[in-house]
Write an enzyme that holds these catalytic residues in place. Structure first.
Site, short mmCIF file in Angstrom:
data_model
loop_
_atom_site.label_atom_id
_atom_site.label_comp_id
_atom_site.label_asym_id
_atom_site.label_seq_id
_atom_site.Cartn_x
_atom_site.Cartn_y
_atom_site.Cartn_z
N GLU A 1 -17.53 -3.48 24.64
CA GLU A 1 -16.56 -4.56 24.90
C GLU A 1 -15.55 -4.62 23.98
OE1 GLU A 1 -19.93 -4.57 24.20
OE2 GLU A 1 -20.96 -5.79 26.17
N HIS B 1 -28.44 -14.94 25.68
CA HIS B 1 -27.35 -14.68 26.39
C HIS B 1 -26.62 -15.91 26.80
CE1 HIS B 1 -29.22 -10.61 26.71
NE2 HIS B 1 -28.53 -10.45 27.80
N HIS C 1 1.06 -1.27 -0.20
CA HIS C 1 0.06 0.03 -0.09
C HIS C 1 0.92 0.99 0.03
CE1 HIS C 1 -2.17 -3.29 1.59
NE2 HIS C 1 -3.44 -2.61 1.29
N HIS D 1 -4.33 3.13 -3.39
CA HIS D 1 -4.15 2.60 -2.09
C HIS D 1 -3.48 1.42 -1.68
CE1 HIS D 1 -6.25 1.10 1.66
NE2 HIS D 1 -6.34 -0.23 0.90
C1 LIG Z 1 -11.13 -4.21 9.81
C2 LIG Z 1 -10.91 -4.25 8.59
N1 LIG Z 1 -11.69 -4.14 7.56
C3 LIG Z 1 -11.36 -4.02 6.32
C4 LIG Z 1 -10.07 -4.03 5.93
C5 LIG Z 1 -9.63 -3.95 4.63
N2 LIG Z 1 -9.02 -2.59 4.40
C6 LIG Z 1 -7.75 -2.19 4.43
S1 LIG Z 1 -7.39 -0.61 4.05
C7 LIG Z 1 -8.90 -0.46 4.05
C8 LIG Z 1 -9.31 0.98 3.32
C9 LIG Z 1 -9.04 1.77 4.48
O1 LIG Z 1 -9.18 3.29 3.93
P1 LIG Z 1 -8.59 4.41 4.63
O2 LIG Z 1 -8.04 3.96 5.92
O3 LIG Z 1 -8.98 5.67 4.19
O4 LIG Z 1 -6.82 4.04 3.90
P2 LIG Z 1 -6.50 4.75 2.68
O5 LIG Z 1 -6.75 4.43 1.28
O6 LIG Z 1 -6.75 6.39 2.85
O7 LIG Z 1 -4.90 4.51 2.65
C10 LIG Z 1 -9.61 -1.64 4.03
C11 LIG Z 1 -11.32 -1.55 3.80
C12 LIG Z 1 -9.07 -4.07 7.08
N3 LIG Z 1 -7.93 -4.05 6.79
N4 LIG Z 1 -9.64 -4.20 8.43
#
Ligand SMILES: Cc1ncc(C[n+]2csc(CCOP(=O)(O)OP(=O)(O)O)c2C)c(N)n1
Ligand SMILES: [Mg+2]
Length: 666
Positions: free
Chosen positions: A412, A474, A34, A265
């Site tokens: 939680e 529960h 990334h 990204h």
């Molecule tokens: C809980 C979770 N859900 C989904 C992902 C997959 N994922 C990784 S980065 C991302 C997008 C994040 O967007 P942002 O924080 O704006 O990062 P940017 O594109 O700006 O680097 C996703 C959906 C993850 N890593 N963790």
């Protein structure tokens, strides 16, 4: 606080571009990763690491360092670049070249323990942010205890749109606002882009209003303007509230054709765009080469806190609590633990009472919080049900930060992640409670604790249909199996008060694994009535009651409240001339660590083994050899007094005896 050095704009730009170059080149070489986030946040990170962050690459474990958490873990190359550039010895250029390759410490997402400067494992979005809340709580708690000569640091976070969209961020940031964690500073990569495209596709939050409503201080800056970033961080440090700095950035900044799009990204820029980016940034160096003048600026920045660290070291030497402070940060538990547990067990046995294991757990905690004065407890609004608060523990609040009990509220997930942050920070052993059924709500953080190998203790009460009238919403049925499925998590389910004490001891002794204690709501019989000197739960399972003559025709193995049912079944089997052994198995994971011979000595191979647990059978077949050698649940529970439920679902001594008899007679 020494005056932050200012760096000339052109130098700072070159330093930021070094992050960009390393990030795009490493992603290109790995053909995955990334680049967008590190390139977009390069100025913010450079300002933080050159003008504010208190850290010493030569002494990465310095207890009073500022904590830096990359919550947007997909931007791992940002962190690895910083570690290499500032001079962390273990983060070599080779490690950067081998980004995302087998056995390289530069994993896809930052992993705690792989490199010295990685404070926590991140990648599941939002977790790092919630870890940071725990770190800030731990810092404030320790500062209240030891004073700011020894503990006086900030916790910085880089979080992205994804972290802020995640539910856990709402829980964690609300808690941080309530706790007025003024040493928590979040740098939000406000780039308006996530994977699917512009964030406007999915979210229209007023971030500023949201965080202000939590009681945070919020600033908004151009994330490519170093002076503005520095001013905002300085203001955040001075503010008594937690701070969110909205850094407006362009994702993939510097890439002429791809910046500002979701295309940058999570994919390599591609050769042509890398070349175009080099040109646009005026960066002539070859891949993985940082020009000497830029590297030396970075290395110099990496020494900027060395003097402060030396001064801190002197303060530590002068402190009459030095040894205690260091032992505590090393996680060393008082040597008297074993003897104190023994005393508790004796008292429990002599009382002859059969309390619920959750109540026994509180009894044990009354002593443990004294033996280990740095245990910090809490509950997600179920204090009275989880029995997590002892008489001696006072609430931790902004006005009483040395309190050892945290009212997490109905949060939680944030609780579990904040506990991870506390354990990672060091100097605290966190434990926290909720109902076992709601372990689903904190599971992602439990998994990360297991992955990181950190000591966090979950008190999960109301552990079966035995909770009765609250009904199937529960009543956990699949949760024990689901927790046991997590590698490196110890799941304890004690059968009585004595086992509860033993399991607590074992959980506390695990310095490299989290534990979950599954405890009953209902009273259970005292089964461990004979005096002993050892912790019998240590082997995970043990013979609670041997068959007459020592040769069982059948072995009954059970955990928790069902051990008593197995004991009753044994009695009725023997009345019919069938010799039965009862094995209590409070912790499958510890039993699985024994060698096969030791296991066979407890669960013999030459007679049928029947398991009993008021939960689904998944996992027990490993010990019984066949899925049908199990008495437990196959459906959800129901709402009724618990004895009726045990009858309805056939988890009774009669049913166990009947099945055992059938097994013996083939
Ligand atoms: C809980 C979770 N859900 C989904 C992902 C997959 N994922 C990784 S980065 C991302 C997008 C994040 O967007 P942002 O924080 O704006 O990062 P940017 O594109 O700006 O680097 C996703 C959906 C993850 N890593 N963790
Ligand atoms: Mg984004």
């Amino acid at each position: 606080m020494p005056q932050a050095p200012t760096i000339q704009a052109d130098r700072l730009q070159a330093m930021a571009n070094a992050i960009r170059a390393l990030s795009m080149d490493a992603v290109q070489a790995a053909n995955s990763g990334h680049p967008g986030m590190p390139m977009g946040m390069a100025e913010v990170a450079t300002v933080l690491f050159t003008q504010f962050l208190k850290y010493n690459p030569a002494e990465p474990g310095w207890p009073d360092r500022d904590r830096f958490v990359l919550s947007a873990g997909h931007g791992s190359m940002l962190l690895y670049s910083l570690l290499y550039l500032t001079g962390y010895e273990d983060c070599t250029i080779e490690a950067i070249r081998n980004f995302r390759q087998l056995d390289a410490p530069t994993a896809g997402h930052p992993e705690y323990g792989h490199l010295a400067g990685i404070e926590t494992t991140t990648g599941p979005l939002g977790q790092g942010l919630a870890n940071a809340v725990g770190m800030a709580l731990a810092e404030r708690y320790l500062r209240a205890d030891y004073g700011s000569d020894l503990v006086d640091h900030f916790t910085y976070v880089i979080a992205g749109d994804g972290c802020l969209m995640e539910g856990i961020s709402h829980e964690a940031c609300s808690l941080a606002g309530h706790q007025r964690l003024g040493r928590l500073i979040v740098l939000f990569d406000d780039n308006g882009i996530s994977i699917d495209g512009p964030t406007s596709l999915a979210v229209s939050d007023d971030h500023t209003g949201r965080f202000q409503a939590y009681g945070w201080h919020v600033e908004r800056v151009d994330g490519h303007d170093p002076a503005a970033i520095a001013a905002a961080i300085a203001a955040a440090k001075a503010d008594a509230r937690p701070s969110l700095i909205r850094c407006e950035t362009t994702i993939g900044f510097g890439a002429p054709n791809k910046s500002g799009t979701s295309g940058v990204h999570g994919a390599p820029l591609g050769k042509e765009e890398v070349t175009a980016t080099r040109k646009a940034l005026g960066w002539d160096a070859e891949p993985f080469v940082i020009p000497d003048e830029v590297l030396s600026l970075w290395r110099e920045a990496g020494t900027s806190s060395a003097e402060e660290q030396a001064a801190w070291q002197t303060q530590l030497e002068q402190s009459d609590r030095k040894m205690e402070f260091l032992a505590r940060l090393d996680g060393v538990v008082n040597a008297s633990l074993d003897a104190r547990i023994h005393e508790i067990k004796t008292a429990m046995r002599e009382s002859g009472k059969g309390p619920a294991t959750r109540a026994a757990s509180q009894e044990v905690l009354e002593t443990l919080v004294d033996v280990v004065p740095w245990m910090v407890g809490g509950s997600a609004d179920l204090t009275g049900s989880n029995n997590t608060k002892t008489r001696a523990l006072a609430p931790q609040t902004p006005d009483a930060p040395n309190g050892r009990y945290i009212y997490y509220g109905v949060r939680e997930h944030a609780m579990a992640a904040a506990m991870n942050g506390m354990a990672l920070h060091g100097g605290v052993i966190p434990y926290g409670g909720t109902f076992l059924v709601f372990s689903d709500y904190n599971r992602p953080a439990i998994r990360l604790a297991a992955l990181m190998g950190i000591r966090v203790i979950h008190v999960l009460t109301h552990d079966s249909i035995g909770l009765g009238e609250d009904g199937p919403t529960h009543q956990p049925v699949e949760h024990l199996a689901a927790l046991r499925a997590i590698p490196n998590l110890l799941v304890f389910r004690p059968a009585d008060a004595v086992e509860t004490a033993e399991c607590w001891q074992l959980a506390l002794e695990q310095t490299r694994a989290p534990s979950a204690l599954a405890l009953t709501r209902q009273n259970v019989k005292l089964l461990r009535t004979e005096a002993d000197t050892e912790n019998r739960c240590r082997t995970g399972a043990y013979i609670l009651a041997e068959a007459p003559g020592g040769t069982p025709a059948v072995t009954l193995v059970a955990s928790g409240s069902e051990v008593a049912i197995a004991m009753d079944a044994k009695e009725s089997l023997e009345a019919e001339g069938i010799a039965a052994r009862v094995v209590s198995m409070p912790c499958m994971e510890l039993f699985a660590r024994l060698d096969e011979e030791a296991q066979r000595a407890i669960l013999p191979g030459d007679c049928p083994v029947l398991a009993v647990e008021a939960a689904i059978g998944q996992g027990w077949e490993r010990w019984t050899g066949a899925p049908d050698r199990f008495i437990g649940m196959v459906t959800f529970g129901a709402s009724a007094p618990y004895q009726q439920l045990y009858n309805r679902f056939g988890i009774t001594a009669e049913a166990v005896a009947a099945r055992a008899k059938a097994l013996v007679h083939g």
